[in-house]
Scaffold this active site. Structure first.
Site, PDB file in Angstrom:
ATOM      1  N   GLU A   1     -52.041  55.479 111.938  1.00 54.08           N
ATOM      2  CA  GLU A   1     -53.038  56.130 111.354  1.00 54.08           C
ATOM      3  C   GLU A   1     -52.719  56.862 110.167  1.00 54.08           C
ATOM      4  O   GLU A   1     -53.621  57.760 109.718  1.00 54.08           O
ATOM      5  CB  GLU A   1     -53.922  56.963 112.532  1.00 54.08           C
ATOM      6  CG  GLU A   1     -54.143  56.306 113.775  1.00 54.08           C
ATOM      7  CD  GLU A   1     -55.701  55.941 114.270  1.00 54.08           C
ATOM      8  OE1 GLU A   1     -56.414  56.495 113.543  1.00 54.08           O
ATOM      9  OE2 GLU A   1     -55.789  54.704 114.621  1.00 54.08           O
TER      10      GLU A   1
ATOM     11  N   HIS B   1     -55.549  63.175 116.166  1.00 50.54           N
ATOM     12  CA  HIS B   1     -54.341  62.929 114.930  1.00 50.54           C
ATOM     13  C   HIS B   1     -53.741  64.283 115.014  1.00 50.54           C
ATOM     14  O   HIS B   1     -54.423  65.622 115.326  1.00 50.54           O
ATOM     15  CB  HIS B   1     -55.321  62.868 113.634  1.00 50.54           C
ATOM     16  CG  HIS B   1     -55.819  61.413 113.547  1.00 50.54           C
ATOM     17  ND1 HIS B   1     -56.918  61.430 112.817  1.00 50.54           N
ATOM     18  CD2 HIS B   1     -55.211  60.342 113.663  1.00 50.54           C
ATOM     19  CE1 HIS B   1     -57.198  59.877 112.956  1.00 50.54           C
ATOM     20  NE2 HIS B   1     -56.180  59.210 113.359  1.00 50.54           N
TER      21      HIS B   1
ATOM     22  N   CYS C   1     -59.027  65.709 106.673  1.00 52.42           N
ATOM     23  CA  CYS C   1     -59.357  64.305 106.878  1.00 52.42           C
ATOM     24  C   CYS C   1     -59.854  63.568 105.717  1.00 52.42           C
ATOM     25  O   CYS C   1     -59.726  62.139 105.383  1.00 52.42           O
ATOM     26  CB  CYS C   1     -60.143  64.034 107.797  1.00 52.42           C
ATOM     27  SG  CYS C   1     -60.009  64.835 109.514  1.00 52.42           S
TER      28      CYS C   1
HETATM   29  O1  SUG Z   1     -61.004  58.172 113.229  1.00 48.64           O
HETATM   30  N1  SUG Z   1     -64.463  59.355 113.005  1.00 48.64           N
HETATM   31  C1  SUG Z   1     -62.987  59.335 112.608  1.00 48.64           C
HETATM   32  C2  SUG Z   1     -62.519  60.694 111.986  1.00 48.64           C
HETATM   33  C3  SUG Z   1     -61.065  60.584 111.580  1.00 48.64           C
HETATM   34  C4  SUG Z   1     -60.449  61.840 110.989  1.00 48.64           C
HETATM   35  N2  SUG Z   1     -59.382  61.815 110.415  1.00 48.64           N
HETATM   36  C5  SUG Z   1     -58.333  62.582 110.591  1.00 48.64           C
HETATM   37  N3  SUG Z   1     -58.069  63.546 111.564  1.00 48.64           N
HETATM   38  N4  SUG Z   1     -57.368  62.492 109.702  1.00 48.64           N
HETATM   39  C6  SUG Z   1     -61.892  58.617 113.450  1.00 48.64           C
HETATM   40  O2  SUG Z   1     -62.105  58.983 114.881  1.00 48.64           O
HETATM   41  C7  SUG Z   1     -66.202  58.499 113.832  1.00 48.64           C
HETATM   42  C8  SUG Z   1     -66.996  57.191 113.861  1.00 48.64           C
HETATM   43  C9  SUG Z   1     -68.286  57.111 114.501  1.00 48.64           C
HETATM   44  O3  SUG Z   1     -68.385  57.583 115.578  1.00 48.64           O
HETATM   45  O4  SUG Z   1     -69.192  56.450 113.823  1.00 48.64           O
HETATM   46  C10 SUG Z   1     -64.757  58.215 113.359  1.00 48.64           C
HETATM   47  O5  SUG Z   1     -64.513  56.812 112.988  1.00 48.64           O
END
Ligand code: SUG
Length: 421
Positions: free
Chosen positions: A167, A235, A352
Site C-alpha cells: 500500500e 494504514h 493520505c
Molecule cells: O484505501 N478509501 C481509501 C482511503 C485511503 C487512505 N490512505 C491512507 N491512509 N494513506 C482506502 O481505504 C474509500 C472508497 C469508498 O468507500 O468508496 C477508500 O478507498
C-alpha cells in the site's frame, strides 16, 4: 550520475480529487468509508478543498506537486467483471472509484541519498487487498514514468507481485537529519488474521527495500499493532508520521512500541519521539480525527508545522493536546487545521492526499509542479467541469460517465498532459 543533494527538497505530490468522487463504502476496515456509505458526495467541493490545501503548502514551502485523477469509469475493469446490469451496486462502483486521490498509496519512494545507485527509486503500490484500488497501479505507473522520466535521477519500478499486498508510502517512514541527507527507512506491516485485512505485507516491504537498493542496516521493519488495525487504523499513517528526526506517533501504534523505538534509534541515534499517550488521545479518537494523518512539514525557518484535518480542532481532547504541543518546547511548533472533509469522509486525511518525493525539483517534469497560476487554472477547470453532486444511485449511469470523462479530459488539456488520456 549522482544528483546534487544540496538542491534536494521534499516535494508533496497531492492527488487531485477526481470528478467521480463518491461514497460507495468500498473499504472494509476503513470506518469513515463504511459509515458514509450511501451519502451523496460533492466532487467539485472535494477537489477545491484539495487545491486549497495545496495552495497553503505552496505558500509555506515554495514547492508543491500534483498527480491527475486516473481514468474513470474504468471500462476495462467493468468488462473484466462481466457487468450486465445484474451485478451488485457495490461491485458496480469499483470502476468508478476516485481513490487514486490518496497518493500516499500511489508508491513507495526512496530518495537518492538512501540508495546504492544514487537515484531516487519509486515502486507503485499494487493495492491488491481492495478491488477498487487494485486497478490503480498500471495507470499510476504511467504517470510516475512521465513525472519522473529523467532516468539519470529516477528509477520507476513495476509493482510488487500480487500475492504480497503493498500500500505504498502510507506504511513507510523516513528518518534523517535533513531531507537531502541519507536516511533510515522504516517499513510498517500488518499480520493477517484479524477482523479487518492487514493491507501491507512484510514481504512486500522487504521486496521494495531490496529493489530500491537500500542499505539493509538502514532499513527497519516494524509490525503494526494488530489492535490498531482492528480499531480502524488500516494504514500506519493513521497512527504515526515522521519528518526528519521526529517521529510523531500514538503510544499504541506498533506491536512492540519500545522495541520499534529502540530499533530505529540503533540506526538513527538522533531520533526524537513525540509520543501521544492514550490517556491524552484514545486510539478511537485518533482514528476519528486523523490527528496522525497529518503533514509534518519543515518550514523554511527550520521549525516544524503539523497540518491536521479540521476535525482535530473540533475534538476537545485532540485540540487540548495540540494546544499543549504548541505551548511546549517540542520540535512541532505549529498545528494548522485544513478542511479536507470530503476526503475525510472516505478515510483520507491531509497525509493520505500526498506522496512525498525528495529530489531536485528541476529534475521533475514541470507539468506536475504547481504554481499560483496553475492553481487558478485547476480551480477554473474543476469549477466548470466537475460534477457538483453524485448520489450513489448515479453510479453506472451513462450521462454521469460522459461528464466525468469529459471533466478529466478538460483537465489533461489544460495541463498539456493529453498523453495520459
Ligand atoms: O484505501 N478509501 C481509501 C482511503 C485511503 C487512505 N490512505 C491512507 N491512509 N494513506 C482506502 O481505504 C474509500 C472508497 C469508498 O468507500 O468508496 C477508500 O478507498
Amino acid at each position: 550520475m549522482f544528483s546534487d543533494q544540496t538542491q534536494h527538497k521534499e516535494i508533496n505530490f497531492d492527488g487531485i480529487v477526481g470528478p467521480s468522487h463518491n461514497y460507495a463504502g468500498l473499504s472494509l476496515g476503513n470506518i469513515a468509508s463504511a459509515s458514509h456509505k450511501g451519502d451523496p458526495s460533492y466532487p467539485r467541493a472535494a477537489a477545491l478543498q484539495g487545491v486549497a490545501k495545496m495552495r497553503g503548502n505552496l505558500a509555506r514551502l515554495g514547492v508543491q506537486g500534483f498527480f491527475v485523477p486516473l481514468p474513470r469509469p474504468n471500462l476495462a475493469l467493468s468488462d473484466t467483471l462481466a457487468f450486465d446490469g445484474s451485478e451488485a451496486p457495490q461491485l458496480r462502483a469499483a470502476p468508478w472509484s476516485a481513490s487514486s486521490m490518496w497518493t500516499a498509496n500511489a508508491a513507495t519512494v526512496s530518495p537518492a541519498p538512501d540508495t546504492a545507485d544514487g537515484k531516487c527509486h519509486l515502486s507503485p503500490a499494487n493495492l491488491v487487498t481492495m478491488l477498487h484500488r487494485a486497478q490503480e497501479w498500471p495507470d499510476t505507473k504511467r504517470q510516475l514514468d512521465l513525472a519522473f522520466g529523467n532516468g539519470e535521477h529516477f528509477t520507476v519500478h513495476g509493482a510488487v507481485p500480487p500475492t504480497f499486498g503493498d500500500e505504498g508510502a502510507a506504511n513507510h517512514m523516513r528518518l534523517c537529519e535533513e531531507h537531502g541527507s541519507a536516511g533510515v527507512e522504516v517499513f510498517v506491516y500488518g499480520r493477517p488474521g484479524g477482523a479487518f485485512p492487514a493491507r501491507q505485507h512484510e514481504q512486500a516491504s522487504r521486496l521494495v527495500a531490496r529493489a530500491h537498493g537500500l542499505n539493509p542496516a538502514q532499513c527497519i521493519f516494524v509490525e503494526q499493532n494488530p489492535a490498531a488495525i482492528e480499531a480502524g487504523a488500516f494504514h500506519n499513517d493513521v497512527v504515526s508520521v515522521a519528518n526528519e528526526r521526529v517521529l510523531f506517533t500514538h503510544a499504541e501504534a506498533f506491536a512492540d512500541q519500545a522495541g520499534a523505538y529502540d530499533a530505529i534509534r540503533a540506526a538513527f541515534p538522533a531520533l526524537e519521539v513525540v509520543e501521544v499517550p492514550s490517556a491524552a488521545v484514545t486510539m478511537a479518537e485518533a482514528i476519528r480525527t486523523y490527528l496522525f494523518n497529518a503533514q509534518l512539514l519543515t518550514l523554511p525557518d527550520g521549525s516544524m508545522a503539523l497540518i491536521v484535518p479540521e476535525e482535530c480542532r473540533e475534538s476537545p481532547s485532540v485540540w487540548a493536546y495540540c494546544e499543549g504541543l504548541m505551548a511546549s518546547n517540542c520540535p512541532i511548533s505549529k498545528v494548522i487545521p485544513v478542511d479536507v472533509r470530503q476526503s475525510m469522509a472516505n478515510g483520507g486525511g491531509p497525509a493520505c492526499l500526498r506522496l512525498r518525493v525528495v529530489c531536485d525539483p528541476a529534475t521533475v517534469d514541470p507539468r506536475f509542479l504547481l504554481d499560483e497560476s496553475k492553481a487558478d487554472l485547476l480551480e477554473k477547470v474543476i469549477s466548470e467541469t466537475w460534477p457538483e453532486q453524485i448520489d450513489p444511485s448515479d453510479i453506472g449511469n451513462d450521462a454521469l460517465a460522459a461528464q466525468v470523462t469529459a471533466a478529466r479530459a478538460a483537465l489533461l488539456t489544460a495541463l498539456s498532459l493529453e498523453e495520459l488520456g
